[in-house]
Design a protein around this motif. Structure first.
Motif, short mmCIF file in Angstrom:
data_model
loop_
_atom_site.label_atom_id
_atom_site.label_comp_id
_atom_site.label_asym_id
_atom_site.label_seq_id
_atom_site.Cartn_x
_atom_site.Cartn_y
_atom_site.Cartn_z
N ASN A 104 0.83 -1.30 0.04
CA ASN A 104 0.08 0.08 -0.13
C ASN A 104 0.72 1.31 0.04
O ASN A 104 0.54 2.32 -0.59
N VAL A 105 1.88 1.34 0.76
CA VAL A 105 2.87 2.51 0.68
C VAL A 105 3.48 2.63 -0.13
O VAL A 105 3.71 3.89 -0.74
N ILE A 106 4.05 1.75 -1.08
CA ILE A 106 5.07 1.85 -1.97
C ILE A 106 4.07 1.93 -3.49
O ILE A 106 4.61 2.23 -4.47
N GLU A 107 3.05 1.75 -3.73
CA GLU A 107 1.93 1.75 -4.79
C GLU A 107 2.41 2.72 -5.53
O GLU A 107 2.68 3.04 -6.72
N GLY A 108 2.00 4.18 -4.93
CA GLY A 108 2.25 5.20 -5.50
C GLY A 108 3.49 5.80 -5.95
O GLY A 108 3.63 6.01 -7.07
N PRO A 109 4.75 5.68 -5.07
CA PRO A 109 5.58 5.93 -5.61
C PRO A 109 6.39 5.30 -6.58
O PRO A 109 7.07 5.71 -7.63
N VAL A 110 6.06 3.95 -6.92
CA VAL A 110 6.35 3.14 -8.00
C VAL A 110 5.65 3.37 -9.10
O VAL A 110 6.15 3.66 -10.35
N THR A 111 4.26 3.54 -9.06
CA THR A 111 3.48 3.86 -10.33
C THR A 111 3.26 5.24 -10.68
O THR A 111 3.49 5.64 -12.01
N VAL A 112 3.36 6.09 -9.74
CA VAL A 112 3.14 7.62 -10.14
C VAL A 112 4.43 8.27 -10.23
O VAL A 112 4.86 8.85 -11.20
N LEU A 113 5.58 7.97 -9.15
CA LEU A 113 6.74 8.75 -9.19
C LEU A 113 7.86 8.09 -10.01
O LEU A 113 8.95 8.75 -9.97
N LYS A 114 7.66 7.05 -10.18
CA LYS A 114 8.17 6.13 -11.09
C LYS A 114 9.64 5.82 -10.25
O LYS A 114 10.60 5.77 -11.07
N GLN A 115 9.47 5.72 -9.05
CA GLN A 115 10.67 5.15 -8.11
C GLN A 115 11.16 3.73 -8.59
O GLN A 115 9.97 2.91 -8.85
N SER A 116 12.15 3.43 -8.34
CA SER A 116 12.60 2.03 -8.46
C SER A 116 11.94 1.16 -7.19
O SER A 116 11.56 1.88 -5.99
N ARG A 117 11.58 -0.06 -7.55
CA ARG A 117 10.83 -0.75 -6.42
C ARG A 117 11.76 -0.87 -5.14
O ARG A 117 11.29 -0.69 -3.98
N ALA A 118 12.90 -1.15 -5.23
CA ALA A 118 14.11 -1.32 -4.18
C ALA A 118 13.94 0.34 -3.49
O ALA A 118 14.03 0.17 -2.32
N GLN A 119 14.14 1.44 -4.16
CA GLN A 119 14.26 2.52 -3.41
C GLN A 119 12.65 2.80 -2.77
O GLN A 119 12.83 3.35 -1.58
N ALA A 120 11.62 2.41 -3.36
CA ALA A 120 10.44 2.68 -2.88
C ALA A 120 10.18 1.86 -1.62
O ALA A 120 9.70 2.12 -0.37
N VAL A 121 10.85 0.53 -1.65
CA VAL A 121 10.74 -0.35 -0.29
C VAL A 121 11.33 0.06 0.81
O VAL A 121 11.01 0.16 2.09
N GLU A 122 12.85 0.62 0.35
CA GLU A 122 13.67 1.01 1.55
C GLU A 122 12.90 2.25 2.32
O GLU A 122 12.92 2.44 3.42
N LYS A 123 12.24 3.10 1.42
CA LYS A 123 11.80 4.33 2.08
C LYS A 123 10.41 3.91 2.73
O LYS A 123 9.99 4.56 3.75
N GLY A 124 9.65 2.92 1.98
CA GLY A 124 8.25 2.75 2.78
C GLY A 124 8.65 2.05 4.08
O GLY A 124 7.76 2.39 4.98
N LYS A 125 10.06 1.15 4.38
CA LYS A 125 10.02 0.64 5.63
C LYS A 125 10.48 1.68 6.49
O LYS A 125 10.08 1.78 7.72
N THR A 126 11.06 2.62 6.05
CA THR A 126 11.42 3.76 7.21
C THR A 126 10.32 4.84 7.37
O THR A 126 10.16 4.97 8.69
N LEU A 127 9.32 4.85 6.57
CA LEU A 127 8.12 5.57 6.89
C LEU A 127 7.19 4.67 7.90
O LEU A 127 6.68 5.28 8.99
N LEU A 128 7.19 3.33 7.68
CA LEU A 128 6.28 2.50 8.56
C LEU A 128 7.05 2.49 9.87
O LEU A 128 6.18 2.52 11.00
N HIS A 129 8.39 2.64 9.97
CA HIS A 129 8.89 2.64 11.35
C HIS A 129 8.62 4.17 12.01
O HIS A 129 8.02 4.01 13.13
#
Length: 249
Positions: A104-129
């Motif tokens: 849920n957290v990484i869907e927007g960054p990957v599909t809209v902001l065109k971030q790499s999945r790895a980048q989005a996952v790393e940031k998503g984990k940081t935000l969930l923390h």
């Protein structure tokens, strides 16, 4: 140059009902503004007009250098620019039920902001923390409490890197204990000087986090000033009556 959200002479109607009347307001970067007022006063409508979930009939909207004349058709490019500058958190969470929390957290960054999945996952984990839910990243929304779901929604909004965060009654669907979980996250964001515009009914929360209070009634701004001026030095009888009524709530 600081980023602003600015309304100039904005009007919004629903049929014969004027929801917003000649709104002139500027929201500043790094400021937490809380919008208060009775039911039907135009609070949520004003918020939804900022990212064009509702389009006013007249006036001008400026966000992050994009200016739109609201009485004319809005081109897709301008609407996209407005929406990429803001992120909305609703009272009903609006998570994708078939996706796990991290997805849920990484869907927007990957599909809209065109971030790499790895980048989005790393940031998503940081935000969930950040919102205290890293341990829930593999859970589905149905496995979370309402307060946890709302904190995921906040992490999802932050993941989009908006210049302004918009919150429409983010705790109204929660019981008091779960409401506290969400309000603590919002208070932390306010202390980080995030640019936030929050519609809420919680006066104690408003007093703690707001740099500025707007009070709306009948689609008009009745008060625009500091938190201290609103709660401690306000001689307006209507606002005094509202504060007293809400303290009994």
């Amino acid at each position: 140059m600081a980023t602003i959200v600015q309304f100039q002479h904005v009007y919004k109607s629903f049929g014969d009902h004027e929801a917003l009347k000649n709104i002139d307001i500027t929201f500043q970067e790094g400021e937490t503004t809380v919008i208060l007022g009775p039911s039907g006063s135009g609070k949520s409508t004003l918020l939804r007009c900022i990212n064009l979930l509702e389009q006013p009939e007249r006036g001008q909207l400026t966000i992050a250098g994009t200016t739109i004349q609201l009485d004319k058709p809005i081109v897709k490019k301008d609407k996209l620019a407005i929406r990429q500058s803001t992120a909305m958190v609703f009272q009903s969470f609006n998570l994708f039920p078939h996706m796990k929390v991290l997805e849920n957290v990484i869907e927007g960054p990957v599909t809209v902001l065109k971030q790499s999945r790895a980048q989005a996952v790393e940031k998503g984990k940081t935000l969930l923390h950040k919102v205290g839910l890293e341990h829930k990243m593999d859970s589905y929304p149905s496995q979370l409490s309402g307060g946890q779901q709302q904190r995921v929604a906040i992490a999802r909004a932050l993941a989009m890197e908006p210049q302004f965060l918009l919150f429409d009654e983010p705790t109204s669907a929660l019981d008091p204990e779960l409401e506290g979980e969400v309000l603590r996250v919002l208070q932390d964001l306010a202390e980080e000087d995030k640019s936030m515009i929050i519609v809420t009914h919680n006066l104690n929360f408003a007093r703690r986090v707001a740099d500025r209070i707007l009070f709306l009634e009948n689609g008009e701004i009745l008060f625009d000033g500091t938190t201290d001026a609103f709660f401690e030095h306000n001689n307006n009888e209507r606002i005094q009556a509202f504060i007293q009524a809400m303290q009994l709530y």
